[in-house]
Design a protein around this motif. Structure first.
Motif, PDB file in Angstrom:
ATOM      1  N   ILE A  65       0.833  -1.203   0.000  1.00 19.95           N
ATOM      2  CA  ILE A  65       0.000   0.000   0.000  1.00 19.95           C
ATOM      3  C   ILE A  65       0.870   1.257   0.000  1.00 19.95           C
ATOM      4  O   ILE A  65       0.587   2.234  -0.704  1.00 19.95           O
ATOM      5  N   THR A  66       1.960   1.226   0.784  1.00 21.27           N
ATOM      6  CA  THR A  66       2.855   2.385   0.863  1.00 21.27           C
ATOM      7  C   THR A  66       3.504   2.687  -0.480  1.00 21.27           C
ATOM      8  O   THR A  66       3.838   3.846  -0.769  1.00 21.27           O
ATOM      9  N   HIS A  67       3.681   1.657  -1.316  1.00 26.37           N
ATOM     10  CA  HIS A  67       4.235   1.895  -2.647  1.00 26.37           C
ATOM     11  C   HIS A  67       3.377   2.878  -3.448  1.00 26.37           C
ATOM     12  O   HIS A  67       3.869   3.535  -4.372  1.00 26.37           O
ATOM     13  N   GLY A  68       2.106   2.971  -3.096  1.00 25.76           N
ATOM     14  CA  GLY A  68       1.246   3.928  -3.776  1.00 25.76           C
ATOM     15  C   GLY A  68       1.543   5.357  -3.388  1.00 25.76           C
ATOM     16  O   GLY A  68       1.010   6.298  -3.983  1.00 25.76           O
ATOM     17  N   PHE A  69       2.431   5.524  -2.393  1.00 23.00           N
ATOM     18  CA  PHE A  69       2.768   6.856  -1.896  1.00 23.00           C
ATOM     19  C   PHE A  69       4.274   7.080  -1.850  1.00 23.00           C
ATOM     20  O   PHE A  69       4.765   7.855  -1.048  1.00 23.00           O
ATOM     21  N   ASP A  70       5.007   6.363  -2.716  1.00 23.73           N
ATOM     22  CA  ASP A  70       6.445   6.602  -2.801  1.00 23.73           C
ATOM     23  C   ASP A  70       6.731   7.397  -4.065  1.00 23.73           C
ATOM     24  O   ASP A  70       5.814   7.905  -4.722  1.00 23.73           O
ATOM     25  N   PHE A  71       7.996   7.518  -4.426  1.00 24.61           N
ATOM     26  CA  PHE A  71       8.350   8.405  -5.551  1.00 24.61           C
ATOM     27  C   PHE A  71       7.803   7.902  -6.883  1.00 24.61           C
ATOM     28  O   PHE A  71       7.660   8.674  -7.833  1.00 24.61           O
ATOM     29  N   SER A  72       7.477   6.607  -6.968  1.00 30.44           N
ATOM     30  CA  SER A  72       6.850   6.078  -8.186  1.00 30.44           C
ATOM     31  C   SER A  72       5.338   6.124  -8.076  1.00 30.44           C
ATOM     32  O   SER A  72       4.643   6.566  -9.010  1.00 30.44           O
ATOM     33  N   GLY A  73       4.813   5.680  -6.922  1.00 28.92           N
ATOM     34  CA  GLY A  73       3.370   5.646  -6.749  1.00 28.92           C
ATOM     35  C   GLY A  73       2.716   7.010  -6.803  1.00 28.92           C
ATOM     36  O   GLY A  73       1.555   7.138  -7.218  1.00 28.92           O
ATOM     37  N   LYS A  74       3.450   8.042  -6.422  1.00 31.24           N
ATOM     38  CA  LYS A  74       2.899   9.396  -6.425  1.00 31.24           C
ATOM     39  C   LYS A  74       2.572   9.889  -7.832  1.00 31.24           C
ATOM     40  O   LYS A  74       1.861  10.876  -8.008  1.00 31.24           O
ATOM     41  N   GLN A  75       3.080   9.183  -8.826  1.00 28.41           N
ATOM     42  CA  GLN A  75       2.823   9.588 -10.207  1.00 28.41           C
ATOM     43  C   GLN A  75       1.423   9.212 -10.663  1.00 28.41           C
ATOM     44  O   GLN A  75       0.992   9.616 -11.748  1.00 28.41           O
ATOM     45  N   ASN A  99      -1.041  10.382 -13.300  1.00 25.76           N
ATOM     46  CA  ASN A  99      -1.434  11.769 -13.062  1.00 25.76           C
ATOM     47  C   ASN A  99      -0.966  12.172 -11.664  1.00 25.76           C
ATOM     48  O   ASN A  99      -1.585  11.808 -10.664  1.00 25.76           O
ATOM     49  N   ASP A 100       0.116  12.888 -11.580  1.00 29.46           N
ATOM     50  CA  ASP A 100       0.674  13.312 -10.295  1.00 29.46           C
ATOM     51  C   ASP A 100      -0.168  14.456  -9.735  1.00 29.46           C
ATOM     52  O   ASP A 100      -0.177  15.563 -10.262  1.00 29.46           O
ATOM     53  N   THR A 101      -0.891  14.180  -8.645  1.00 27.04           N
ATOM     54  CA  THR A 101      -1.783  15.187  -8.056  1.00 27.04           C
ATOM     55  C   THR A 101      -1.192  15.825  -6.804  1.00 27.04           C
ATOM     56  O   THR A 101      -1.859  16.629  -6.155  1.00 27.04           O
ATOM     57  N   TRP A 102       0.055  15.476  -6.462  1.00 25.14           N
ATOM     58  CA  TRP A 102       0.660  16.051  -5.264  1.00 25.14           C
ATOM     59  C   TRP A 102       0.994  17.529  -5.496  1.00 25.14           C
ATOM     60  O   TRP A 102       1.404  17.923  -6.594  1.00 25.14           O
ATOM     61  N   THR A 103       0.864  18.313  -4.446  1.00 24.17           N
ATOM     62  CA  THR A 103       1.275  19.710  -4.517  1.00 24.17           C
ATOM     63  C   THR A 103       2.792  19.795  -4.459  1.00 24.17           C
ATOM     64  O   THR A 103       3.471  18.839  -4.044  1.00 24.17           O
ATOM     65  N   ALA A 104       3.329  20.931  -4.819  1.00 21.27           N
ATOM     66  CA  ALA A 104       4.777  21.131  -4.780  1.00 21.27           C
ATOM     67  C   ALA A 104       5.290  21.014  -3.348  1.00 21.27           C
ATOM     68  O   ALA A 104       6.378  20.466  -3.106  1.00 21.27           O
ATOM     69  N   THR A 105       4.497  21.487  -2.386  1.00 19.48           N
ATOM     70  CA  THR A 105       4.898  21.411  -0.977  1.00 19.48           C
ATOM     71  C   THR A 105       4.951  19.965  -0.496  1.00 19.48           C
ATOM     72  O   THR A 105       5.894  19.562   0.193  1.00 19.48           O
ATOM     73  N   GLY A 110      12.795   3.368  -2.725  1.00 21.11           N
ATOM     74  CA  GLY A 110      11.383   3.010  -2.789  1.00 21.11           C
ATOM     75  C   GLY A 110      11.028   1.855  -1.874  1.00 21.11           C
ATOM     76  O   GLY A 110      10.021   1.889  -1.161  1.00 21.11           O
ATOM     77  N   GLU A 111      11.859   0.808  -1.882  1.00 22.20           N
ATOM     78  CA  GLU A 111      11.594  -0.356  -1.036  1.00 22.20           C
ATOM     79  C   GLU A 111      11.782  -0.030   0.435  1.00 22.20           C
ATOM     80  O   GLU A 111      11.038  -0.524   1.294  1.00 22.20           O
TER      81      GLU A 111
END
Length: 390
Positions: free
Chosen positions: A231-241, A249-255, A290-291
């Motif tokens: 689940i955390t992989h969905g919120f790492d540097f790859s999953g955030k994309q 679709n990267d929906t994270w803000t710059a902050t 990532g791991e």
């Protein structure tokens, strides 16, 4: 029928005087001991793997895996031995036995396809790519004539060897222990279309990593942390994309991105400072970022979930640790690994670091671990500086 269990429990009780702490009078209450087959097996496995002569606050990996990681002469013939290679080997044998069976009229169409593909792969004179042709041909062969905008994977039809036509050829297996039957289901089209999904293999659910007859601290420490990891992989540097629907679709803000990168830098630095003593080489924390982040997020989520349970787990025979201490032990024994120097050198540059550091690196960042084992501040497993992303 009670005598064998009683004898095993007696042996475990004697072992516990060595492996665990001295039991109190309350610990001797037989009703507090889990006596199921799963519990007896789990206790045996944990006792055989651990090295109780090592202080857990100094090197928890050696404490939990020390007797396993020191190879015997027969072990040296193997490239690698760990929980997951063993699970994969057992699962592949079961799957192979199913696929070797003749196709019957009652087989589901995806099982028929799997059996057909399996037999094609074992035909020496057949070329797999020529046996399985998608409608419109293979994109890599068409070159500049390939029209990506006109391609719809869900509508792609395959003809395999001399079989009928097939659609949506991604599928999963669920088999039974006696090999008599198998359930084969295609993956949902929405997952296939997005080309991004995480799966916990079926083989995990038929292993010692999960059993309803063993205490929750075993299940949460092992399978729970694996689920949290994925689940955390969905919120790492790859999953955030990817967005909530699985689309690129990267929906994270710059902050948010900046904060994530800053916290991840702590993880990168931590693992880059780890040295593999057998080789005199350091890990590459950037490659395994990532791991490592997923390991930290997974174990943190699993521990919180286990702590929220309102039930009290029984202890395993021969082991006198608290339930929360057993949670950490369950996590660590899942990563026990013995390997060769050659493969260890390859793992240094792999996205998955050597398993030793998946234990020591992860748990040394957990204040809850230090509290449960009463590790003094500044000890190896309770450093003053800790990293935390999620």
């Amino acid at each position: 029928m009670e005598k064998p269990v009683a004898l095993i429990l007696l042996v475990f009780s004697i072992s516990g005087l060595v492996f665990g702490t001295q039991p109190s009078s309350a610990d001797n209450n037989a009703s507090d001991i889990c006596e199921t087959h799963a519990c007896v097996h789990a206790a045996s496995r944990i006792i055989k793997m651990g090295n109780p002569s090592v202080e857990p606050c100094d090197d928890f990996y050696e404490f939990a895996c020390g007797s396993f990681v020191n190879p015997t002469e027969s072990d040296r013939k193997s490239i690698v031995m760990d929980t997951f290679t063993e699970l994969t080997s057992k699962f592949n044998k079961k799957l192979e036995k199913i696929l070797e069976q003749n196709i019957t009229i009652n087989d589901f169409k995806y099982l028929k396809l799997a059996k057909t593909l399996y037999k094609i792969c074992f035909k020496k004179n057949d070329i797999f790519a020529n046996s399985m042709e998608p409608s419109g041909g293979w994109p890599v062969v068409k070159g500049s004539k390939w029209n990506e905008s006109a391609f719809d994977f869900n509508k792609t039809i395959f003809r395999v060897d001399n079989t009928t036509r097939w659609e949506n050829y991604f599928f999963k297996f669920d088999s039974y222990d006696d090999y008599s039957s198998v359930t084969v289901e295609p993956y949902p089209s929405e997952l296939i279309a997005d080309w991004y999904f995480e799966v916990i293999s079926y083989e995990v659910f038929e292993s010692e990593l999960f059993d309803l007859e063993q205490p929750n601290y075993i299940n949460y420490g092992a399978l729970g942390s694996l689920a949290g990891h994925e689940i955390t992989h969905g919120f790492d540097f790859s999953g955030k994309q990817y967005d909530a629907e699985g689309h690129l679709n990267d929906t994270w803000t710059a902050t948010s991105t900046e904060n994530f990168n800053n916290k991840s830098e702590c993880i990168i630095e931590q693992y880059s400072n780890y040295t593999v003593k057998e080789l005199g080489l350091n890990l590459n924390g950037s490659i395994s970022q990532g791991e490592n982040v997923a390991d930290h997020g997974g174990i943190r989520a699993a521990y919180r979930a286990y702590s929220d349970l309102s039930i009290t787990d029984k202890r395993l025979p021969g082991l006198f640790y608290t339930p929360k201490q057993m949670f950490w032990i369950s996590y660590a024994t899942m990563w026990c690994q013995k390997t060769t120097p050659e493969l260890l050198k390859m793992l240094i540059f792999d996205s998955h670091p050597p398993y030793k550091f998946r234990v020591t690196g992860t748990l040394s960042n957990m204040p809850e671990f230090a509290k449960d084992f009463k590790c003094p501040s500044g000890s190896n497993m309770n450093p003053v500086k800790k990293c935390s992303v999620w």
